[in-house]
Write a protein that holds these residues in place. Sequence first.
Motif, PDB file in Angstrom:
ATOM      1  N   CYS A 135       3.519   7.956  -8.714  1.00 18.24           N
ATOM      2  CA  CYS A 135       3.580   8.690  -7.285  1.00 18.24           C
ATOM      3  C   CYS A 135       3.277  10.307  -7.610  1.00 18.24           C
ATOM      4  N   CYS A 185      -7.770   4.855   2.881  1.00 22.58           N
ATOM      5  CA  CYS A 185      -6.656   5.164   2.414  1.00 22.58           C
ATOM      6  C   CYS A 185      -6.705   5.329   0.836  1.00 22.58           C
ATOM      7  N   CYS A 210      -2.884   4.507  -5.935  1.00 23.69           N
ATOM      8  CA  CYS A 210      -1.671   4.406  -6.386  1.00 23.69           C
ATOM      9  C   CYS A 210      -1.392   3.021  -6.720  1.00 23.69           C
ATOM     10  N   ARG A 211      -1.642   2.076  -5.481  1.00 25.31           N
ATOM     11  CA  ARG A 211      -1.521   0.871  -5.708  1.00 25.31           C
ATOM     12  C   ARG A 211      -2.190   0.117  -7.020  1.00 25.31           C
ATOM     13  N   LEU A 270       0.882  -1.049  -0.125  1.00 28.64           N
ATOM     14  CA  LEU A 270       0.034   0.208  -0.068  1.00 28.64           C
ATOM     15  C   LEU A 270       0.884   1.166  -0.040  1.00 28.64           C
ATOM     16  N   CYS A 271       1.893   1.379   0.765  1.00 25.31           N
ATOM     17  CA  CYS A 271       2.849   2.567   0.796  1.00 25.31           C
ATOM     18  C   CYS A 271       3.954   2.451  -0.336  1.00 25.31           C
ATOM     19  N   SER A 272       3.921   1.623  -1.118  1.00 25.25           N
ATOM     20  CA  SER A 272       5.234   1.454  -1.904  1.00 25.25           C
ATOM     21  C   SER A 272       5.267   2.511  -3.324  1.00 25.25           C
ATOM     22  N   CYS A 273       4.607   3.646  -2.880  1.00 24.54           N
ATOM     23  CA  CYS A 273       4.214   4.895  -3.821  1.00 24.54           C
ATOM     24  C   CYS A 273       5.628   5.063  -4.911  1.00 24.54           C
ATOM     25  N   CYS A 274       6.475   5.228  -3.994  1.00 25.18           N
ATOM     26  CA  CYS A 274       7.852   5.543  -4.990  1.00 25.18           C
ATOM     27  C   CYS A 274       8.524   4.408  -5.833  1.00 25.18           C
ATOM     28  N   CYS A 286      -3.631   6.369  -1.579  1.00 23.13           N
ATOM     29  CA  CYS A 286      -2.449   5.274  -1.597  1.00 23.13           C
ATOM     30  C   CYS A 286      -3.248   3.952  -2.345  1.00 23.13           C
ATOM     31  N   GLU A 287      -4.232   3.793  -2.063  1.00 20.75           N
ATOM     32  CA  GLU A 287      -5.011   2.609  -2.889  1.00 20.75           C
ATOM     33  C   GLU A 287      -5.127   2.899  -4.292  1.00 20.75           C
TER      34      GLU A 287
END
Length: 117
Positions: free
Chosen positions: A38, A96, A102-103, A28-32, A99-100
């Motif tokens: 991102c 979220c 983005c995922r 979920l938080c692997s945006c970069c 972030c979601e």
Amino acid sequence: MSNPVVTHQPGAGGYGTNVQTGVWSTGLCSCCSDLLVCALGFFCPLALSCYTANKYGENCCLGCVPGGLTAMRTHMRLTYGIQGTVCNDALMTFFCGLCEVCRMAREIRIRNGDVSP
């Protein structure tokens, strides 16, 4: 004429079920891990929602209507065989959301071969 004797009952996960054993390609938080996604999510989240829906083959307005992201996440999970529930989909997109999105965009790009995991 005699009826056959049933000696084995069908187990759980029988007819009409969708077995989901997969997981998301990124966290979920692997945006970069995908800088395009991102940056688009950071500077213009509505554009990212539209981009994600469009790449997934849906109308680009789907990400902007109430419940649209939840519906898209649920369909994406079922299509890709990712485990989860509709309730989890609703909670993740509500709490979220960015972030979601983005995922989901990363998942589509990875499955389409646009980027590597």
